[in-house]
Design an enzyme around this catalytic site. Structure first.
Site, PDB file in Angstrom:
ATOM      1  N   SER A 107       0.822  -1.207   0.000  1.00  9.43           N
ATOM      2  CA  SER A 107       0.000   0.000   0.000  1.00  9.43           C
ATOM      3  C   SER A 107       0.857   1.258   0.000  1.00  9.43           C
ATOM      4  O   SER A 107       1.942   1.273   0.563  1.00  9.43           O
ATOM      5  CB  SER A 107      -0.917   0.020   1.220  1.00  9.43           C
ATOM      6  OG  SER A 107      -1.605   1.248   1.249  1.00  9.43           O
ATOM      7  N   LYS A 142      -4.750  -6.654   3.362  1.00 13.45           N
ATOM      8  CA  LYS A 142      -4.692  -5.534   2.399  1.00 13.45           C
ATOM      9  C   LYS A 142      -6.102  -5.197   1.921  1.00 13.45           C
ATOM     10  O   LYS A 142      -6.461  -4.035   1.745  1.00 13.45           O
ATOM     11  CB  LYS A 142      -3.777  -5.873   1.212  1.00 13.45           C
ATOM     12  CG  LYS A 142      -3.765  -4.793   0.114  1.00 13.45           C
ATOM     13  CD  LYS A 142      -3.309  -3.455   0.655  1.00 13.45           C
ATOM     14  CE  LYS A 142      -3.254  -2.270  -0.253  1.00 13.45           C
ATOM     15  NZ  LYS A 142      -3.906  -2.133  -1.463  1.00 13.45           N
ATOM     16  N   HIS A 162      -7.687  -3.351   4.611  1.00 10.45           N
ATOM     17  CA  HIS A 162      -7.078  -2.008   4.566  1.00 10.45           C
ATOM     18  C   HIS A 162      -7.845  -1.145   3.565  1.00 10.45           C
ATOM     19  O   HIS A 162      -8.205  -0.001   3.844  1.00 10.45           O
ATOM     20  CB  HIS A 162      -5.596  -2.136   4.156  1.00 10.45           C
ATOM     21  CG  HIS A 162      -4.941  -0.855   3.756  1.00 10.45           C
ATOM     22  ND1 HIS A 162      -5.178  -0.234   2.547  1.00 10.45           N
ATOM     23  CD2 HIS A 162      -4.058  -0.055   4.398  1.00 10.45           C
ATOM     24  CE1 HIS A 162      -4.477   0.878   2.467  1.00 10.45           C
ATOM     25  NE2 HIS A 162      -3.776   1.009   3.581  1.00 10.45           N
ATOM     26  N   ASN A 163      -8.100  -1.705   2.404  1.00  9.38           N
ATOM     27  CA  ASN A 163      -8.796  -0.929   1.379  1.00  9.38           C
ATOM     28  C   ASN A 163     -10.233  -0.631   1.781  1.00  9.38           C
ATOM     29  O   ASN A 163     -10.752   0.437   1.480  1.00  9.38           O
ATOM     30  CB  ASN A 163      -8.754  -1.664   0.036  1.00  9.38           C
ATOM     31  CG  ASN A 163      -7.409  -1.499  -0.647  1.00  9.38           C
ATOM     32  OD1 ASN A 163      -6.414  -1.240   0.014  1.00  9.38           O
ATOM     33  ND2 ASN A 163      -7.364  -1.661  -1.950  1.00  9.38           N
ATOM     34  N   GLU A 212     -10.017   2.088   4.062  1.00  8.78           N
ATOM     35  CA  GLU A 212      -9.671   3.251   3.210  1.00  8.78           C
ATOM     36  C   GLU A 212     -10.938   3.839   2.557  1.00  8.78           C
ATOM     37  O   GLU A 212     -11.142   5.043   2.559  1.00  8.78           O
ATOM     38  CB  GLU A 212      -8.683   2.763   2.148  1.00  8.78           C
ATOM     39  CG  GLU A 212      -8.357   3.700   1.016  1.00  8.78           C
ATOM     40  CD  GLU A 212      -7.479   2.990  -0.052  1.00  8.78           C
ATOM     41  OE1 GLU A 212      -6.409   2.478   0.298  1.00  8.78           O
ATOM     42  OE2 GLU A 212      -7.911   2.935  -1.225  1.00  8.78           O
TER      43      GLU A 212
HETATM   44  C1  6PG Z   1      -3.204   1.472  -1.615  1.00  9.31           C
HETATM   45  C2  6PG Z   1      -4.466   1.615  -2.406  1.00  9.31           C
HETATM   46  C3  6PG Z   1      -4.302   0.968  -3.734  1.00  9.31           C
HETATM   47  C4  6PG Z   1      -5.325   1.410  -4.763  1.00  9.31           C
HETATM   48  C5  6PG Z   1      -6.721   0.973  -4.447  1.00  9.31           C
HETATM   49  C6  6PG Z   1      -7.755   1.846  -5.087  1.00  9.31           C
HETATM   50  O1  6PG Z   1      -3.307   0.950  -0.505  1.00  9.31           O
HETATM   51  O2  6PG Z   1      -2.152   1.872  -2.090  1.00  9.31           O
HETATM   52  O3  6PG Z   1      -5.516   1.032  -1.722  1.00  9.31           O
HETATM   53  O4  6PG Z   1      -4.250  -0.404  -3.535  1.00  9.31           O
HETATM   54  O5  6PG Z   1      -5.264   2.778  -4.887  1.00  9.31           O
HETATM   55  O6  6PG Z   1      -6.843  -0.312  -4.961  1.00  9.31           O
HETATM   56  O7  6PG Z   1      -8.912   1.174  -4.971  1.00  9.31           O
HETATM   57  P1  6PG Z   1     -10.224   1.583  -5.728  1.00  9.31           P
HETATM   58  O8  6PG Z   1      -9.862   1.808  -7.161  1.00  9.31           O
HETATM   59  O9  6PG Z   1     -11.116   0.417  -5.519  1.00  9.31           O
HETATM   60  O10 6PG Z   1     -10.691   2.832  -5.068  1.00  9.31           O
END
Ligand code: 6PG
Length: 627
Positions: free
Chosen positions: A295, A350, A353-354, A357
């Site tokens: 990430s 992960k 995490h998303n 996020e």
């Molecule tokens: C990270 C982000 C990365 C990516 C996401 C975006 O941790 O660096 O999460 O993995 O930017 O996959 O996800 P979406 O396109 O689903 O918003």
């Protein structure tokens, strides 16, 4: 990059001779480990007593100090039998990423003959046998067959160390490129591969190499076989290609070129169940597999991402020096990279995490919309968000502040962006995984579905004209209340995210360490924040953050604000699904008697699904003829 080359092997394998020749050839200092034994060890050995592990410890530490000291000045060659992995761990402690192991390997018979043919040398066969018994063959060493001539041995070692690459990166998209530069900036010799697609992807690796001075030593390929052959064995190849079927195709393309014990690392956002399947499959082929979350986006990958590896623990030790070196560092300067656990647990966390996020992003979007409704222009919103840094700092708060300041011409850019949110699927998977595991990750679902709702732009416009909306500018809330509501929802978001991880850990028997996961999320990743830093300590004592006394106080402090903000928004037709869900969930999870008794009665009424009774603690199922 400076290297500490340890030449190892059982007595009589020719370590000293080869070590000296190698040092001469490379023009670097040579050290014979035997010259560093303390008096006590020398006395013991000359009395014919073998050394035990306790005797060896101090000596190994002396050699480790030597390696560390030398490494600051120059490369060097150190010879030492180093038969056990734990000895090698001590020898290379703190210099893992700079250490090269050369194992001089031969059969018992070959070495026995060799020793006993030397004038004035005799070694009883039992003694040599005991060395073979002790030897734990290193899997991460350059293995040299001692039947080769010394010249050829030196040639081979030199070739392996000097001309081949230590680490391969497959796939030069945005993240792959940044990771390559990060590895090269950290002194690793890398090989980079990108496929050749006529007219679309041509000379990608070569052009990329030419673009950055730090890649001068890197090798660039668009031919798989040449790429694989350029790597030291066991090969370490990180795949940075699109998650999904592409990973399987790439694995199949690579397999014919790989050798037993090579290591593949999938650094994409792969589905955790697929990672387990791929690991199982590759095991049958003798290939190690590590699925890792990475990430931090493009900048994180370049300057230090948060790395979440899982799977083959033994293989992880071999890639650990690389991953730890390129990872972001936490407050104590420890790498934001840890072995997460077995199977696809790295990709699982992960994924969560998303999900977290998505919610953090959604909460900021809702909060900023409330501020806008209160009459703040984007600059003012940025000022308000900036003023929250002291109490609620996070990477996402920082970038959102910057986003609101960005102008294009006379107007703010954010106002010109179409209000339809995209996604690449990880929030979707988190929601599915929550449902499958029976965990109520309602905020993640809410943030995901808010993105889906946003996508119905035409329908939203059409329906908007059918219904009257109230003028929301009369919201009766202060910015302090908005901040507190935001903080409340963030605590619930983190509660839900870590609960999902804890439940998965129990279900899959992964034995995950929540505090350590929070720690590797304190820097490098998208959800790094001061709250995450607090959670490192919180999770040392509990797996449920809502039982932590400090967080209980915070929740109590913020509760009036979240109630007021959410109800005001509802009254004024302002949609705040994630903020709203946070208080709804909180009310649910803190309710002593839920309304589920009624659900149970209904289920029993129409389907004889039975119910349990409060006063019957045996857990027996009851059924009633309701009509
Ligand atoms: C990270 C982000 C990365 C990516 C996401 C975006 O941790 O660096 O999460 O993995 O930017 O996959 O996800 P979406 O396109 O689903 O918003």
């Amino acid at each position: 990059m400076k290297k500490v080359i340890f030449v190892i092997g059982v007595s009589g394998c020719g370590k000293s001779t080869i070590g000296k020749l190698l040092a001469q050839e490379l023009n670097i200092p040579f050290f014979d480990g035997d010259d560093f034994h303390p008096e006590s060890n020398i006395a013991k050995m000359s009395n014919g007593h073998p050394l035990n592990d306790a005797d060896r410890q101090g000596w190994l530490e002396t050699l480790n100090d030597l390696a560390k000291k030398q490494r600051t000045k120059n490369s060097c060659v150190i010879v030492c039998s180093a038969l056990k992995q734990k000895y090698r761990n001590t020898l290379s402690k703190g210099v893992e990423s700079e250490t090269k192991w050369v194992h001089l390997s031969g059969s018992f018979h070959q070495i026995f003959e060799r020793i006993n043919s030397r004038p004035d040398h005799f070694m009883p066969s039992e003694l040599l046998q005991s060395q073979f018994d002790t030897l734990e063959i290193p899997t991460d060493a350059i293995r040299i067959d001692i039947s080769l001539s010394p010249e050829n041995i030196i040639k081979k070692i030199k070739h392996e160390i000097m001309t081949t690459s230590e680490f391969g990166l497959f796939g030069l998209g945005v993240m792959g490129k940044s990771l390559c530069r990060n590895l090269a900036n950290n002194g690793f010799k890398i090989a980079m591969f990108n496929r050749h697609v006529a007219g679309v992807e041509e000379d990608v690796a070569k052009n990329f190499k030419a673009q950055y001075p730090e890649l001068a030593q890197a090798e660039a390929f668009d031919n798989i076989s040449a790429f694989v052959n350029a790597l030291q064995q066991p090969r370490k190849i990180m795949l940075m290609v699109n998650a999904g079927k592409t990973i399987d195709y790439v694995i199949e393309d690579l397999l014919p070129h790989l050798s037993k014990n090579d290591i593949l690392i999938d650094g994409g956002n792969s589905n955790y169940t697929k990672t387990k399947e791929r690991g199982d499959y590759l095991k049958t082929k003798g290939i190690h597999f590590i699925g890792t979350g990475v990430s931090g986006g493009e900048e994180g990958a370049l300057k230090g991402p948060s790395i979440m590896p899982s799977g083959d623990a033994e293989a992880y030790l071999m890639v650990k020096p690389f991953l730890e070196k390129i990872a972001a560092k936490d407050q104590n300067n420890l790498p934001c990279c840890t072995y997460v656990g077995p199977e696809g647990s790295g990709h699982f966390i992960k994924m969560v995490h998303n999900g977290v996020e998505y919610v953090e992003m959604q909460l900021l979007a809702e909060t900023a919309t409330i501020l806008e409704t209160l009459g703040q222009n984007p600059d003012e919103i940025a000022n308000t968000l900036a003023s929250w840094k002291d109490t609620a700092n996070s990477y996402l708060l920082e970038i959102t502040t910057a986003i609101f300041r960005k102008k294009e011409g006379d107007d703010w850019l954010v106002k010109k962006i179409l209000d339809k949110a995209g996604n690449k699927g990880t929030g979707n998977w988190t929601t599915i995984a929550s449902a499958e595991l029976g965990v109520p990750s309602t905020l993640i679902a809410s943030a995901l579905f808010s993105r889906y709702i946003s996508f119905y732009k035409d329908e939203r416009i059409e329906l908007n004209s059918n219904y009257e909306t109230i003028n929301a500018s009369e919201l009766n809330i202060t910015t302090q209340e908005i901040l507190e509501a935001y903080q409340f929802a963030r605590i619930i978001n983190h509660y839900q995210g870590f609960k999902l991880i804890a439940e998965a850990s129990n279900t899959f028997k992964w034995d995950l360490n929540l505090s350590e996961i929070a720690r590797i999320w304190t820097n490098g990743c998208i959800i790094r924040s001061t709250l995450m830093e607090d959670l490192v300590e919180v999770f040392k004592n509990t797996t449920n953050l809502l039982t932590n006394p400090k967080l209980i106080d915070c929740i109590k402090q913020y509760q009036p604000a979240i109630k007021k903000v959410v109800s005001q928004c509802i009254l004024k037709d302002l949609t705040t699904p994630a903020l709203g869900e946070s208080i709804q969930f909180f009310n649910g999870i803190t309710t002593k008697y839920a309304s589920a008794n009624i659900i149970q009665a209904q289920r029993d009424y129409f389907g004889a699904h039975t119910y349990q009774r409060l006063e019957d603690t045996s857990g027996k199922n009851h059924h009633t003829i309701w009509n």
